[in-house]
Design an enzyme around this catalytic site. Structure first.
Site, PDB file in Angstrom:
ATOM      1  N   GLY A 144      22.233  45.817  35.713  1.00 31.92           N
ATOM      2  CA  GLY A 144      23.619  45.809  36.184  1.00 31.92           C
ATOM      3  C   GLY A 144      24.354  47.073  35.797  1.00 31.92           C
ATOM      4  N   SER A 149      25.438  49.630  37.595  1.00 33.79           N
ATOM      5  CA  SER A 149      26.184  50.372  38.611  1.00 33.79           C
ATOM      6  C   SER A 149      27.669  50.487  38.304  1.00 33.79           C
ATOM      7  CB  SER A 149      25.988  49.727  39.989  1.00 33.79           C
ATOM      8  OG  SER A 149      26.424  48.379  39.987  1.00 33.79           O
ATOM      9  N   ASP A 160      16.771  43.787  42.831  1.00 25.60           N
ATOM     10  CA  ASP A 160      17.505  42.530  42.975  1.00 25.60           C
ATOM     11  C   ASP A 160      17.007  41.599  41.876  1.00 25.60           C
ATOM     12  OD1 ASP A 160      18.625  40.109  43.612  1.00 25.60           O
ATOM     13  OD2 ASP A 160      17.987  40.108  45.704  1.00 25.60           O
ATOM     14  N   TYR A 176      29.884  28.944  34.793  1.00 23.09           N
ATOM     15  CA  TYR A 176      29.591  30.261  34.223  1.00 23.09           C
ATOM     16  C   TYR A 176      29.466  30.157  32.704  1.00 23.09           C
ATOM     17  CZ  TYR A 176      30.667  34.930  32.387  1.00 23.09           C
ATOM     18  OH  TYR A 176      30.648  36.113  31.684  1.00 23.09           O
ATOM     19  N   VAL A 190      37.405  41.814  29.356  1.00 26.48           N
ATOM     20  CA  VAL A 190      37.153  43.243  29.515  1.00 26.48           C
ATOM     21  C   VAL A 190      37.647  43.646  30.905  1.00 26.48           C
ATOM     22  CG1 VAL A 190      35.440  45.092  29.438  1.00 26.48           C
ATOM     23  CG2 VAL A 190      35.066  42.987  28.119  1.00 26.48           C
ATOM     24  N   GLU A 191      38.400  44.713  30.984  1.00 28.81           N
ATOM     25  CA  GLU A 191      38.933  45.138  32.282  1.00 28.81           C
ATOM     26  C   GLU A 191      37.836  45.840  33.083  1.00 28.81           C
ATOM     27  OE1 GLU A 191      42.781  47.374  34.303  1.00 28.81           O
ATOM     28  OE2 GLU A 191      42.589  47.291  32.116  1.00 28.81           O
ATOM     29  N   THR A 192      37.231  45.089  33.979  1.00 28.46           N
ATOM     30  CA  THR A 192      36.170  45.600  34.853  1.00 28.46           C
ATOM     31  C   THR A 192      36.400  45.030  36.253  1.00 28.46           C
ATOM     32  OG1 THR A 192      34.696  43.736  34.396  1.00 28.46           O
ATOM     33  CG2 THR A 192      34.536  45.650  32.926  1.00 28.46           C
TER      34      THR A 192
END
Length: 255
Positions: free
Chosen positions: A13, A15, A65, A161, A196-198
């Site tokens: 992950g 990217s 993937d 989640y 977390v600001e993403t």
């Protein structure tokens, strides 16, 4: 971090967000980093930025993937062919779908299990086998967990989640125990950040960008680089030190 110079790390992950920050940090510390994602264009851009900045390490984009075991195995095979194997595995890839327990769609639940639990477990297994076959006894497997793997918030959108992240908590401790039973000095750790600001909230609330934006406006959030710094810290401690879990949250976060 000196002992990791020139060694190989896999970051899933990679990217955007936390994964991209971790990949950049490890490249800064002179590692060869394989960064994987379904869309590698952003990783390719990040790799170019790392080269322009003159970082001593290298970022290698790889399209994968993670919901496909076949693609994961192909990726590890390619890493073996090109770079001998993996010394550090950072299982960062994860996602949330707004699928409540009482009304959610099974497809969303399966997607979360496939990425958050199964892909992490497959990458862990393959990373360990890569280390074992090369007699690498000081490798490290780091799982990017969540505070949601330690408490359940009253928000139906993230209950499933949270269940997958509780699984990550159990998997990390189970891995530590199995490594110890195998008399291996490979270490297992996880990092459990709070807010977390993403792009995470924007993907969770993809039909309501205003709601997603509001998630990050309530308090001063953690930044992706804060989590990347925690990864560097875990890798920097002496080989006899086992960091089990790093719980980190914004000062203003309630839980």
């Amino acid at each position: 971090m000196e002992r990791w110079k020139g060694r190989v790390a896999l970051v899933t992950g990679a990217s955007v967000g936390i994964g991209a920050a971790i990949a950049r940090t490890l490249v800064q510390h002179c590692m060869t980093v394989v960064g994987c994602a379904r869309n590698v264009e952003k990783i390719e851009k990040l790799a170019a930025e790392c080269r322009s900045a003159g970082y001593a390490g290298t970022l290698i984009p790889y399209k994968c993937d993670l919901s496909s075991e076949e693609e994961i195995l192909s990726m590890f095979s390619a890493i073996k062919t090109l770079h001998q194997g993996v010394d550090v595995c950072v299982n960062n890839a994860g996602l949330a779908c707004a699928e409540p327990l009482l009304s959610g769609q099974a497809d969303g639940w399966r997607t979360m299990i496939n990425v958050n639990v199964l892909a992490l477990s497959i990458c862990t297994r393959e990373a360990y086998q890569s280390m074992k076959e090369r007699s690498v006894d000081d490798g490290h497997i780091i799982n990017i967990n969540s505070m949601s793997g330690h408490r359940v918030v009253p928000n139906a959108d993230v209950h499933f989640y949270s269940a997958t992240k509780y699984a990550v908590t159990a998997l990390t401790e189970g891995l530590r125990q199995e490594l110890r039973e195998a008399k291996s000095h490979i270490r297992a750790s996880c990092i459990s950040p709070g807010l977390v600001e993403t792009e995470f909230a924007f993907r969770l609330h993809n039909s309501n960008p205003e709601k997603a934006a509001a998630t990050y406006e309530q308090i001063k959030c953690l930044e992706a680089n804060d989590v990347a710094s925690a990864v560097a810290y875990i890798l920097s401690v002496p080989p006899h030190v086992q960091i089990g879990d790093v719980l980190m949250r914004p000062v203003e976060q309630v839980s």
